[in-house]
Design a protein around this motif. Structure first.
Motif, PDB file in Angstrom:
ATOM      1  N   CYS A  18       0.965  -1.438   0.131  1.00 54.04           N
ATOM      2  CA  CYS A  18       0.086   0.013  -0.031  1.00 54.04           C
ATOM      3  C   CYS A  18       0.694   1.230   0.060  1.00 54.04           C
ATOM      4  O   CYS A  18       0.819   2.045   0.809  1.00 54.04           O
ATOM      5  CB  CYS A  18      -1.010  -0.151   1.190  1.00 54.04           C
ATOM      6  N   ALA A  19       1.602   1.328  -0.983  1.00 54.26           N
ATOM      7  CA  ALA A  19       2.744   2.286  -1.086  1.00 54.26           C
ATOM      8  C   ALA A  19       2.398   3.711  -1.370  1.00 54.26           C
ATOM      9  O   ALA A  19       3.150   4.582  -1.248  1.00 54.26           O
ATOM     10  CB  ALA A  19       3.898   1.825  -2.140  1.00 54.26           C
ATOM     11  N   GLY A  20       1.020   4.139  -1.526  1.00 51.10           N
ATOM     12  CA  GLY A  20       0.677   5.183  -2.163  1.00 51.10           C
ATOM     13  C   GLY A  20       1.621   5.609  -3.348  1.00 51.10           C
ATOM     14  O   GLY A  20       2.001   4.979  -4.149  1.00 51.10           O
ATOM     15  N   ASP A  21       2.338   7.192  -3.073  1.00 46.90           N
ATOM     16  CA  ASP A  21       3.133   7.242  -4.320  1.00 46.90           C
ATOM     17  C   ASP A  21       4.683   7.088  -4.002  1.00 46.90           C
ATOM     18  O   ASP A  21       5.490   7.653  -4.791  1.00 46.90           O
ATOM     19  CB  ASP A  21       2.734   9.023  -4.566  1.00 46.90           C
ATOM     20  N   LEU A  28       3.786  -2.011  -4.006  1.00 49.05           N
ATOM     21  CA  LEU A  28       2.517  -2.551  -4.214  1.00 49.05           C
ATOM     22  C   LEU A  28       1.589  -1.445  -3.953  1.00 49.05           C
ATOM     23  O   LEU A  28       1.449  -1.078  -2.741  1.00 49.05           O
ATOM     24  CB  LEU A  28       2.031  -4.008  -3.503  1.00 49.05           C
ATOM     25  N   GLU A  29       0.798  -1.254  -4.928  1.00 49.33           N
ATOM     26  CA  GLU A  29      -0.384  -0.325  -4.921  1.00 49.33           C
ATOM     27  C   GLU A  29      -1.580  -0.464  -5.461  1.00 49.33           C
ATOM     28  O   GLU A  29      -1.203  -0.864  -6.989  1.00 49.33           O
ATOM     29  CB  GLU A  29       0.215   1.306  -4.958  1.00 49.33           C
ATOM     30  N   TYR A  30      -2.502   0.024  -5.172  1.00 46.72           N
ATOM     31  CA  TYR A  30      -3.696  -0.435  -6.140  1.00 46.72           C
ATOM     32  C   TYR A  30      -4.380   0.763  -6.877  1.00 46.72           C
ATOM     33  O   TYR A  30      -4.609   0.454  -8.177  1.00 46.72           O
ATOM     34  CB  TYR A  30      -5.178  -0.927  -5.131  1.00 46.72           C
ATOM     35  N   ALA A  36      -1.404  -3.792  -7.696  1.00 54.18           N
ATOM     36  CA  ALA A  36      -1.779  -5.097  -7.122  1.00 54.18           C
ATOM     37  C   ALA A  36      -2.436  -4.925  -6.126  1.00 54.18           C
ATOM     38  O   ALA A  36      -2.427  -3.729  -5.070  1.00 54.18           O
ATOM     39  CB  ALA A  36      -0.405  -5.844  -7.064  1.00 54.18           C
ATOM     40  N   ASP A  37      -3.180  -5.679  -5.718  1.00 55.66           N
ATOM     41  CA  ASP A  37      -3.744  -5.917  -4.340  1.00 55.66           C
ATOM     42  C   ASP A  37      -2.832  -6.359  -3.220  1.00 55.66           C
ATOM     43  O   ASP A  37      -2.507  -7.736  -3.027  1.00 55.66           O
ATOM     44  CB  ASP A  37      -5.066  -6.828  -4.162  1.00 55.66           C
ATOM     45  N   ALA A  38      -2.213  -5.370  -2.547  1.00 58.40           N
ATOM     46  CA  ALA A  38      -1.596  -5.942  -1.318  1.00 58.40           C
ATOM     47  C   ALA A  38      -2.001  -6.764  -0.378  1.00 58.40           C
ATOM     48  O   ALA A  38      -1.273  -7.264   0.604  1.00 58.40           O
ATOM     49  CB  ALA A  38      -0.857  -4.635  -0.800  1.00 58.40           C
ATOM     50  N   GLY A  39      -3.340  -6.894  -0.212  1.00 58.36           N
ATOM     51  CA  GLY A  39      -3.960  -7.731   0.860  1.00 58.36           C
ATOM     52  C   GLY A  39      -3.947  -9.216   0.406  1.00 58.36           C
ATOM     53  O   GLY A  39      -4.715  -9.711   1.103  1.00 58.36           O
ATOM     54  N   GLN A  40      -3.481  -9.500  -0.792  1.00 57.79           N
ATOM     55  CA  GLN A  40      -3.438 -10.914  -1.262  1.00 57.79           C
ATOM     56  C   GLN A  40      -1.980 -11.433  -1.215  1.00 57.79           C
ATOM     57  O   GLN A  40      -1.075 -10.753  -1.887  1.00 57.79           O
ATOM     58  CB  GLN A  40      -3.989 -11.006  -2.741  1.00 57.79           C
ATOM     59  N   GLY A  41      -1.608 -12.298  -0.368  1.00 59.41           N
ATOM     60  CA  GLY A  41      -0.257 -12.833  -0.323  1.00 59.41           C
ATOM     61  C   GLY A  41       0.362 -13.045  -1.624  1.00 59.41           C
ATOM     62  O   GLY A  41       1.530 -12.667  -2.102  1.00 59.41           O
ATOM     63  N   ALA A  42      -0.507 -13.531  -2.582  1.00 59.44           N
ATOM     64  CA  ALA A  42      -0.136 -14.068  -3.844  1.00 59.44           C
ATOM     65  C   ALA A  42       0.685 -12.696  -4.761  1.00 59.44           C
ATOM     66  O   ALA A  42       1.603 -12.768  -5.533  1.00 59.44           O
ATOM     67  CB  ALA A  42      -0.988 -14.738  -4.762  1.00 59.44           C
ATOM     68  N   SER A  43       0.110 -11.414  -4.197  1.00 59.49           N
ATOM     69  CA  SER A  43       0.554 -10.305  -4.986  1.00 59.49           C
ATOM     70  C   SER A  43       2.258  -9.976  -4.701  1.00 59.49           C
ATOM     71  O   SER A  43       2.843  -9.284  -5.594  1.00 59.49           O
ATOM     72  CB  SER A  43      -0.185  -9.188  -4.609  1.00 59.49           C
TER      73      SER A  43
END
Ligand SMILES: C[S@@+](CC[C@H](N)C(=O)[O-])C[C@H]1O[C@@H](n2cnc3c(N)ncnc32)[C@H](O)[C@@H]1O
Length: 214
Positions: A54-57, A79-81, A104-111
């Motif tokens: 969830c890196a933002g900018d 990783l940022e959505y 990517a969805d950082a809430g999914q381990g696979a990401s």
């Protein structure tokens, strides 16, 4: 406006608080950048790998690297959505060929595949936006994202009821040793850094970790 997983917060506009150097968010940023800088000094001259959820900018890591002469030893995946934040992070990262911004969805381990295990994991601006169960699940998954001795930098507001004591206990219960905890008296923020002192191997996470609640 985010249109993902029920998100209603405008996560691009959220960054505007950084425009004021005196804002709580700017003060939090300076604490985090200080921790990143110390970690880079400590790990020099080794090559290191960073992952930011969830890196933002991406300004925390990128802002530090821009002011250092040894940025070429850092490989990173952000990783940022939100696509607007992804675009800003990509443009800020353009000068660093070894830094990738993954939408990517950082809430999914696979990401995180291919981006971990890392030597520094940034969980900044995550634990204040997800459920208690998701915080615990994420902390339990962190050993699988860490190289031996890796540092995790995390944040959580300390608004009542202050949940940071529980978070710190959960890190301890998952083989992390606390390196620092910043809780300025006049700010609601908490910034922690924990070093992974457990023994590999751990499974890289593939499961669901968290969902933003707003
Ligand atoms: C509180 S902000 C923190 C941004 C950055 N880490 C910082 O501290 O400046 C949360 C960020 O997470 C992003 N986000 C929310 N849910 C996400 C998800 N499931 N996967 C990836 N990014 C997400 C938002 O778009 C937003 O940029």
């Amino acid at each position: 406006m985010g249109s993902f997983g029920g998100m209603t917060t405008d996560w691009e506009a959220w960054h505007a608080a950084y425009d004021d150097p005196g804002s709580g968010l700017s003060r939090r940023l300076r604490i985090i950048q200080g921790l990143i800088g110390e970690w880079l000094d400590r790990t020099a001259p080794n090559d290191v790998r960073v992952v930011s959820a969830c890196a933002g900018d991406g300004r925390d890591l990128l802002g530090v690297l821009r002011n250092r002469g040894d940025s070429n030893r850092v490989t990173a995946t952000l990783l940022e959505y939100d696509e607007r934040n992804v675009a800003r992070a990509r443009s800020a990262a353009a000068e660093f060929p070894a830094i990738a911004v993954r939408q990517a969805d950082a809430g999914q381990g696979a990401s995180y595949a291919g981006a971990i295990p890392a030597d520094l994991v940034l969980m900044v601006g995550v634990f204040g936006n997800i459920s208690d169960d998701d915080i615990r699940r994420t902390i339990e998954a962190l050993p699988g994202m860490c190289n031996p001795g890796a540092l995790v930098i995390w944040t959580r507001h300390r608004g009542a009821p202050d949940f940071t004591p529980t978070i710190r206990e959960w890190f301890a219960a998952n083989d992390f040793t606390e390196e620092s905890f910043h809780a300025p008296d006049d700010l609601e923020i908490g910034v922690g850094s924990h070093r992974f002192t457990g023994t590999p191997p751990h499974q890289n996470p593939t499961q669901h970790l968290f969902t933003f609640t707003h």
